[in-house]
Motif scaffolding. Structure first.
Motif, PDB file in Angstrom:
ATOM      1  N   GLY A 126     -16.124   2.864   0.470  1.00 64.81           N
ATOM      2  CA  GLY A 126     -15.114   2.597   0.932  1.00 64.81           C
ATOM      3  C   GLY A 126     -13.737   1.476   1.356  1.00 64.81           C
ATOM      4  O   GLY A 126     -13.996   0.228   0.849  1.00 64.81           O
ATOM      5  N   GLY A 127     -12.650   1.123   1.861  1.00 67.43           N
ATOM      6  CA  GLY A 127     -12.152   0.488   1.903  1.00 67.43           C
ATOM      7  C   GLY A 127     -11.992  -0.198   3.054  1.00 67.43           C
ATOM      8  O   GLY A 127     -10.911  -1.779   3.024  1.00 67.43           O
ATOM      9  N   SER A 128     -12.754  -0.241   3.882  1.00 64.50           N
ATOM     10  CA  SER A 128     -12.560  -1.168   5.212  1.00 64.50           C
ATOM     11  C   SER A 128     -11.850  -0.942   6.136  1.00 64.50           C
ATOM     12  O   SER A 128     -10.847  -1.883   6.371  1.00 64.50           O
ATOM     13  CB  SER A 128     -13.275  -2.120   5.022  1.00 64.50           C
ATOM     14  OG  SER A 128     -14.941  -1.921   4.637  1.00 64.50           O
ATOM     15  N   LEU A 152     -10.087   5.332   2.994  1.00 63.63           N
ATOM     16  CA  LEU A 152     -10.261   4.228   3.039  1.00 63.63           C
ATOM     17  C   LEU A 152     -10.740   3.332   4.709  1.00 63.63           C
ATOM     18  O   LEU A 152     -10.534   2.364   5.059  1.00 63.63           O
ATOM     19  CB  LEU A 152      -8.685   4.390   3.948  1.00 63.63           C
ATOM     20  CG  LEU A 152      -8.156   4.635   2.797  1.00 63.63           C
ATOM     21  CD1 LEU A 152      -6.034   4.917   3.078  1.00 63.63           C
ATOM     22  CD2 LEU A 152      -7.443   3.490   1.378  1.00 63.63           C
ATOM     23  N   ALA A 153     -11.392   4.027   5.928  1.00 56.24           N
ATOM     24  CA  ALA A 153     -12.024   3.689   6.530  1.00 56.24           C
ATOM     25  C   ALA A 153     -13.167   3.653   7.073  1.00 56.24           C
ATOM     26  O   ALA A 153     -14.244   3.013   7.347  1.00 56.24           O
ATOM     27  CB  ALA A 153     -11.384   4.593   7.921  1.00 56.24           C
ATOM     28  N   VAL A 154     -13.732   4.172   5.089  1.00 57.87           N
ATOM     29  CA  VAL A 154     -15.283   3.882   5.283  1.00 57.87           C
ATOM     30  C   VAL A 154     -15.565   2.279   5.099  1.00 57.87           C
ATOM     31  O   VAL A 154     -14.996   1.657   4.394  1.00 57.87           O
ATOM     32  CB  VAL A 154     -15.299   4.456   4.663  1.00 57.87           C
ATOM     33  CG1 VAL A 154     -16.971   4.319   3.754  1.00 57.87           C
ATOM     34  CG2 VAL A 154     -15.523   6.236   4.228  1.00 57.87           C
ATOM     35  N   PRO A 155     -16.331   2.096   5.238  1.00 61.42           N
ATOM     36  CA  PRO A 155     -16.965   0.108   5.527  1.00 61.42           C
ATOM     37  C   PRO A 155     -17.075   0.119   4.137  1.00 61.42           C
ATOM     38  O   PRO A 155     -17.886   0.934   3.484  1.00 61.42           O
ATOM     39  CB  PRO A 155     -18.561   0.065   6.025  1.00 61.42           C
ATOM     40  CG  PRO A 155     -18.003   1.642   7.453  1.00 61.42           C
ATOM     41  CD  PRO A 155     -17.590   2.674   6.505  1.00 61.42           C
ATOM     42  N   PHE A 193       1.290  -0.809   0.071  1.00 59.31           N
ATOM     43  CA  PHE A 193       0.011   0.236  -0.051  1.00 59.31           C
ATOM     44  C   PHE A 193       0.961   1.466   0.006  1.00 59.31           C
ATOM     45  O   PHE A 193       0.112   1.815  -0.623  1.00 59.31           O
ATOM     46  CB  PHE A 193      -1.096  -0.476   1.226  1.00 59.31           C
ATOM     47  CG  PHE A 193      -2.149   1.318   0.887  1.00 59.31           C
ATOM     48  CD1 PHE A 193      -2.686   1.222   0.375  1.00 59.31           C
ATOM     49  CD2 PHE A 193      -2.016   1.897   2.408  1.00 59.31           C
ATOM     50  CE1 PHE A 193      -3.831   2.380   0.113  1.00 59.31           C
ATOM     51  CE2 PHE A 193      -2.867   3.261   2.707  1.00 59.31           C
ATOM     52  CZ  PHE A 193      -3.075   2.880   0.811  1.00 59.31           C
ATOM     53  N   ARG A 194       1.965   1.152   0.262  1.00 57.43           N
ATOM     54  CA  ARG A 194       2.992   2.600   0.714  1.00 57.43           C
ATOM     55  C   ARG A 194       3.426   2.346  -0.751  1.00 57.43           C
ATOM     56  O   ARG A 194       3.843   3.574  -0.953  1.00 57.43           O
ATOM     57  CB  ARG A 194       3.996   2.472   1.925  1.00 57.43           C
ATOM     58  CG  ARG A 194       3.534   2.616   3.062  1.00 57.43           C
ATOM     59  CD  ARG A 194       5.027   2.341   3.980  1.00 57.43           C
ATOM     60  NE  ARG A 194       5.376   2.485   4.594  1.00 57.43           N
ATOM     61  CZ  ARG A 194       6.927   3.210   4.689  1.00 57.43           C
ATOM     62  NH1 ARG A 194       6.652   2.776   5.950  1.00 57.43           N
ATOM     63  NH2 ARG A 194       7.988   4.753   4.442  1.00 57.43           N
TER      64      ARG A 194
END
Length: 98
Positions: free
Chosen positions: A62-64, A54-57, A13-14
């Motif tokens: 989102g990316g969960s 990214l933190a959205v379900p 991911f980085r």
């Protein structure tokens, strides 16, 4: 010393973020600073790359990911210190002027 906190998926991911920043952010950074706003195209490109929400379900698009899961990329990969016109550390805020 090898870090044990982050696994291969974090490192991948980085690398995705580093590549995105080099291609979509760094070449335009000075203009955005001068304009005081990040272009809409940059935000759209970040969304297409899966770097927003990214933190959205997942059920809401989102990316969960947890905050910790997305943390290893932004601060160390930014082309310049975070500012109102920089997506480097402000991916949860809008860049629109009020």
């Amino acid at each position: 010393m090898k870090r044990r906190l982050y696994g291969p998926e974090h490192e991948a991911f980085r690398e995705t973020v580093r590549t995105f920043l080099a291609k979509e952010v760094t070449p335009h950074y000075e203009k955005w600073e001068a304009d005081g706003v990040v272009s809409r195209d940059a935000w759209l490109a970040a969304g297409r790359q899966g770097l927003l929400g990214l933190a959205v379900p997942e059920e809401y698009g989102g990316g969960s990911r947890t905050t910790t899961a997305s943390r290893p990329c932004w601060p160390r990969s930014s082309p310049a210190p975070a500012s109102p016109a920089s997506p480097s550390g402000c991916t949860t805020t809008s860049s629109a002027r009020t």
